[in-house]
Design a protein around this motif. Structure first.
Motif, PDB file in Angstrom:
ATOM      1  N   VAL A  17      -7.032   0.394  -0.310  1.00 59.35           N
ATOM      2  CA  VAL A  17      -6.632  -0.696  -0.305  1.00 59.35           C
ATOM      3  C   VAL A  17      -5.317  -0.958  -0.903  1.00 59.35           C
ATOM      4  N   ALA A  18      -4.712  -0.074  -1.921  1.00 56.41           N
ATOM      5  CA  ALA A  18      -3.545  -0.163  -2.426  1.00 56.41           C
ATOM      6  C   ALA A  18      -2.560   0.025  -1.513  1.00 56.41           C
ATOM      7  N   LEU A  19      -2.968   1.176  -0.785  1.00 56.26           N
ATOM      8  CA  LEU A  19      -1.755   1.519   0.401  1.00 56.26           C
ATOM      9  C   LEU A  19      -1.798   0.594   1.257  1.00 56.26           C
ATOM     10  N   LEU A  20      -2.859  -0.024   1.972  1.00 57.36           N
ATOM     11  CA  LEU A  20      -2.607  -1.086   2.856  1.00 57.36           C
ATOM     12  C   LEU A  20      -1.821  -2.270   2.424  1.00 57.36           C
ATOM     13  N   ALA A  21      -2.131  -2.468   1.095  1.00 55.79           N
ATOM     14  CA  ALA A  21      -1.493  -3.659   0.465  1.00 55.79           C
ATOM     15  C   ALA A  21       0.069  -3.437   0.422  1.00 55.79           C
ATOM     16  N   SER A  22       0.715  -2.086   0.314  1.00 56.21           N
ATOM     17  CA  SER A  22       1.962  -1.726   0.166  1.00 56.21           C
ATOM     18  C   SER A  22       2.585  -1.869   1.524  1.00 56.21           C
ATOM     19  N   GLY A  23       2.151  -2.145   2.580  1.00 55.83           N
ATOM     20  CA  GLY A  23       2.776  -2.355   3.778  1.00 55.83           C
ATOM     21  C   GLY A  23       3.000  -0.946   4.552  1.00 55.83           C
ATOM     22  N   ILE A  24       2.565   0.012   3.951  1.00 52.80           N
ATOM     23  CA  ILE A  24       3.052   1.387   4.617  1.00 52.80           C
ATOM     24  C   ILE A  24       1.829   1.837   5.586  1.00 52.80           C
ATOM     25  N   SER A  25       2.247   2.258   6.948  1.00 55.00           N
ATOM     26  CA  SER A  25       1.479   2.566   7.961  1.00 55.00           C
ATOM     27  C   SER A  25       0.727   3.990   7.478  1.00 55.00           C
ATOM     28  N   LEU A  26      -0.558   4.011   8.081  1.00 50.98           N
ATOM     29  CA  LEU A  26      -1.461   5.090   7.632  1.00 50.98           C
ATOM     30  C   LEU A  26      -0.808   6.467   8.424  1.00 50.98           C
ATOM     31  N   SER A  27      -0.177   5.998   9.626  1.00 51.32           N
ATOM     32  CA  SER A  27       0.241   7.212  10.447  1.00 51.32           C
ATOM     33  C   SER A  27       1.418   7.963   9.906  1.00 51.32           C
ATOM     34  N   GLY A  28       2.201   6.873   8.980  1.00 50.90           N
ATOM     35  CA  GLY A  28       3.291   7.624   8.364  1.00 50.90           C
ATOM     36  C   GLY A  28       4.523   7.417   8.972  1.00 50.90           C
ATOM     37  N   CYS A  29       4.536   6.900  10.103  1.00 60.06           N
ATOM     38  CA  CYS A  29       5.999   6.761  10.933  1.00 60.06           C
ATOM     39  C   CYS A  29       6.117   5.532  11.589  1.00 60.06           C
ATOM     40  N   THR A  30       5.175   4.715  11.726  1.00 62.15           N
ATOM     41  CA  THR A  30       5.322   3.569  12.496  1.00 62.15           C
ATOM     42  C   THR A  30       5.041   2.291  11.856  1.00 62.15           C
ATOM     43  N   ALA A  48      16.222 -11.548  -0.401  1.00 61.42           N
ATOM     44  CA  ALA A  48      16.948 -10.962  -1.626  1.00 61.42           C
ATOM     45  C   ALA A  48      15.803 -10.754  -2.584  1.00 61.42           C
ATOM     46  N   VAL A  49      15.764  -9.576  -3.198  1.00 60.95           N
ATOM     47  CA  VAL A  49      14.725  -9.339  -4.199  1.00 60.95           C
ATOM     48  C   VAL A  49      15.605  -9.069  -5.550  1.00 60.95           C
ATOM     49  N   LEU A  50      15.562  -9.996  -6.682  1.00 61.76           N
ATOM     50  CA  LEU A  50      16.051 -10.195  -7.704  1.00 61.76           C
ATOM     51  C   LEU A  50      15.289 -10.040  -9.085  1.00 61.76           C
ATOM     52  N   ALA A  51      15.856  -9.524 -10.191  1.00 61.62           N
ATOM     53  CA  ALA A  51      14.960  -9.584 -11.304  1.00 61.62           C
ATOM     54  C   ALA A  51      15.231 -11.121 -11.939  1.00 61.62           C
ATOM     55  N   LEU A  52      14.199 -11.974 -11.700  1.00 56.63           N
ATOM     56  CA  LEU A  52      14.283 -13.402 -12.108  1.00 56.63           C
ATOM     57  C   LEU A  52      13.413 -13.567 -13.484  1.00 56.63           C
ATOM     58  N   THR A  53      12.746 -12.627 -13.777  1.00 61.92           N
ATOM     59  CA  THR A  53      11.675 -12.880 -14.892  1.00 61.92           C
ATOM     60  C   THR A  53      11.789 -11.314 -15.404  1.00 61.92           C
ATOM     61  N   GLY A  54      11.501 -11.190 -16.855  1.00 64.79           N
ATOM     62  CA  GLY A  54      11.435  -9.918 -17.429  1.00 64.79           C
ATOM     63  C   GLY A  54      12.730  -9.979 -18.258  1.00 64.79           C
ATOM     64  N   GLY A  93      10.757  -9.097 -10.867  1.00 67.40           N
ATOM     65  CA  GLY A  93      10.374  -8.684 -12.274  1.00 67.40           C
ATOM     66  C   GLY A  93      11.199  -7.854 -12.927  1.00 67.40           C
ATOM     67  N   SER A  94      10.956  -7.208 -13.797  1.00 64.78           N
ATOM     68  CA  SER A  94      11.878  -6.045 -14.472  1.00 64.78           C
ATOM     69  C   SER A  94      11.274  -4.576 -14.304  1.00 64.78           C
ATOM     70  N   ASP A  95      10.448  -4.532 -13.363  1.00 61.21           N
ATOM     71  CA  ASP A  95       9.599  -3.323 -13.294  1.00 61.21           C
ATOM     72  C   ASP A  95       9.603  -2.791 -11.850  1.00 61.21           C
ATOM     73  N   GLU A  96       9.274  -1.752 -11.501  1.00 62.88           N
ATOM     74  CA  GLU A  96       9.059  -0.890 -10.328  1.00 62.88           C
ATOM     75  C   GLU A  96       7.985  -1.430  -9.225  1.00 62.88           C
ATOM     76  N   PRO A  97       6.778  -1.654 -10.111  1.00 64.26           N
ATOM     77  CA  PRO A  97       5.657  -2.133  -8.880  1.00 64.26           C
ATOM     78  C   PRO A  97       5.921  -3.367  -8.457  1.00 64.26           C
ATOM     79  N   ALA A 101       6.496  -4.522  -4.452  1.00 64.15           N
ATOM     80  CA  ALA A 101       5.732  -5.491  -3.657  1.00 64.15           C
ATOM     81  C   ALA A 101       6.819  -6.611  -3.145  1.00 64.15           C
ATOM     82  N   ALA A 102       7.618  -6.976  -3.742  1.00 64.37           N
ATOM     83  CA  ALA A 102       8.725  -7.840  -3.317  1.00 64.37           C
ATOM     84  C   ALA A 102       9.362  -7.362  -1.978  1.00 64.37           C
ATOM     85  N   PHE A 103       9.580  -6.193  -2.093  1.00 65.34           N
ATOM     86  CA  PHE A 103      10.224  -5.388  -0.725  1.00 65.34           C
ATOM     87  C   PHE A 103       9.505  -5.284   0.430  1.00 65.34           C
TER      88      PHE A 103
END
Length: 410
Positions: A17-30, A48-54, A93-97, A101-103
């Motif tokens: 579920v986490a992998l699918l939510a990340s938008g990464i293809s299970l095939s790894g290349c498409t 644009a993806v900016l740290a507007l909180t944190g 936000g101010s963290d990596e996760p 998600a925003a990307f």
């Protein structure tokens, strides 16, 4: 009796579920989201993806202003050959996760390019997502070593720390030729800080200064008494900080309150007027290298200065001088806008599949020369910014102890 699914399967399901939510293809290349045409129904899509909180929101707010000013200038001049640029802004936000998600959210929307994220620590996590999915990224404030090396689709308009940081050490020695002993502080859990402190320490030794102590902190620390006490016991005559704005501002205030009276050099993480309310009157006198000069007498910078001053007109206490982060964010938006104009003239965007448009746009970004508020810039084939002029500023606080300015030094 019905048995429960094995625990291992539940873990696998959660990971899937986490992998699918990340938008990464299970095939790894498409990436099936990029096979269709560019969606121009609401304008030319840029994200644009900016740290507007944190804690990092002190940077993100500066950047938001710069991007919006550049967007207004581009669209007022006709956008992309008559088509307006449609900006989609997401809070990382101010963290990596949150940045990841925003990307993914922006890429799934079909944006042609991304500006961001705010922090180098976030970039090392989120940029590989854009690289895998073939989406151009122009970083407005990532200065750590190795950002463009993430891949072909990653570039930056913020000069790396190795170019900037040594300048402030040289200026400190120019103002105080007798300096000999330096205390160094950095946040050990932050990619920008750990990269910059290595550069600072090398610059110190190259100039004949001895780092008599190196003190490690954490990004969310607020009390630095133990580290400061240990450092002051070594009797430093210079303090060098590689910290973000909030922890750096608190560090400066506590250094002065605990009796340190010597010069303080700070890194790019404190390159924002939002430090003034944090360290207040104790900000006065700190030295910091700059990639932007409001005194640059070019048409582009003059237009930028006027546009920024107009946004501040309703606040009588606000500075009319834009900070570096605002200028760099403006530049990032300008670079993408001008590259889109060139691309559309060569190959109309409405005729290109999204994946092809993204790849062609990256090529245009890297091949261009841009007259920006930072001066003329261009890029290496790797995506590193090439910029001519840099500066060192000293903070001068106003009598109210809560506002100030970066004063450029000769």
């Amino acid at each position: 009796m019905t048995s429960q699914p094995p625990r291992m399967n539940r873990r696998f399901s959660a990971s899937l579920v986490a992998l699918l939510a990340s938008g990464i293809s299970l095939s790894g290349c498409t990436d099936t989201t990029a096979k269709g045409p560019v969606n121009l129904s609401k304008g030319v899509p840029v994200g644009a993806v900016l740290a507007l909180t944190g804690n990092a929101n002190v940077y993100g707010q500066d950047q938001k202003t710069g991007i919006e000013l550049a967007l207004k200038a581009l669209n007022s001049a006709g956008g992309v050959n008559g088509q307006p640029i449609a900006l989609s802004l997401e809070d990382s936000g101010s963290d990596e996760p949150s940045a990841n998600a925003a990307f993914n959210l922006q890429i799934n929307r079909g944006v042609l390019a991304l500006i961001g994220p705010t922090l180098s620590q976030q970039a090392f996590s989120a940029d590989p997502i854009a690289q895998r999915r073939g989406v151009p990224v122009v970083a407005p404030s990532n200065t750590a070593k190795g950002i463009p090396q993430i891949g072909h689709f990653i570039s930056r308009v913020s000069a790396q720390s190795s170019v900037i940081a040594p300048l402030s050490i040289a200026q400190a020695l120019k103002l105080n030729p007798g300096l000999r002993r330096a205390a160094v502080f950095y946040a050990q859990d932050d990619a920008y800080s750990t990269a910059e402190t290595v550069i600072f320490q090398k610059a110190l030794t190259d100039k004949g200064l001895k780092p008599v102590t190196v003190q490690r902190t954490q990004l969310n620390d607020q009390d630095f008494q133990n580290q400061i006490t240990a450092a002051l016991n070594q009797q430093p005559d210079l303090v060098v900080l590689s910290l973000q704005a909030v922890d750096g501002g608190n560090m400066i205030r506590q250094l002065r309150e605990l009796g340190y009276k010597g010069p303080i050099v700070v890194g790019n993480g404190m390159n924002t007027p939002n430090i003034y309310p944090i360290c207040q009157r104790y900000c006065d006198g700190i030295l910091i290298a700059q990639a932007y000069s409001p005194e640059l007498a070019t048409p582009t910078n003059q237009r930028f200065l006027a546009a920024f001053a107009a946004t501040q007109a309703r606040n009588p206490t606000a500075s009319r001088i834009p900070p570096q982060l605002t200028a760099q964010a403006y530049t990032a938006m300008q670079v993408i806008g001008e590259a889109l104009q060139r691309l559309d003239r060569k190959h109309p965007l409405k005729t290109l599949p999204l994946a092809q448009a993204r790849k062609a746009l990256m090529d245009e970004i890297l091949s261009g020369t841009y007259q920006t508020p930072l001066g003329e810039i261009r890029f290496t084939p790797e995506g590193e910014v090439i910029q001519k002029n840099f500066y060192v500023a000293k903070v001068r606080m106003n009598p109210d102890g809560k506002t100030g300015r970066f004063t450029l030094l000769p």
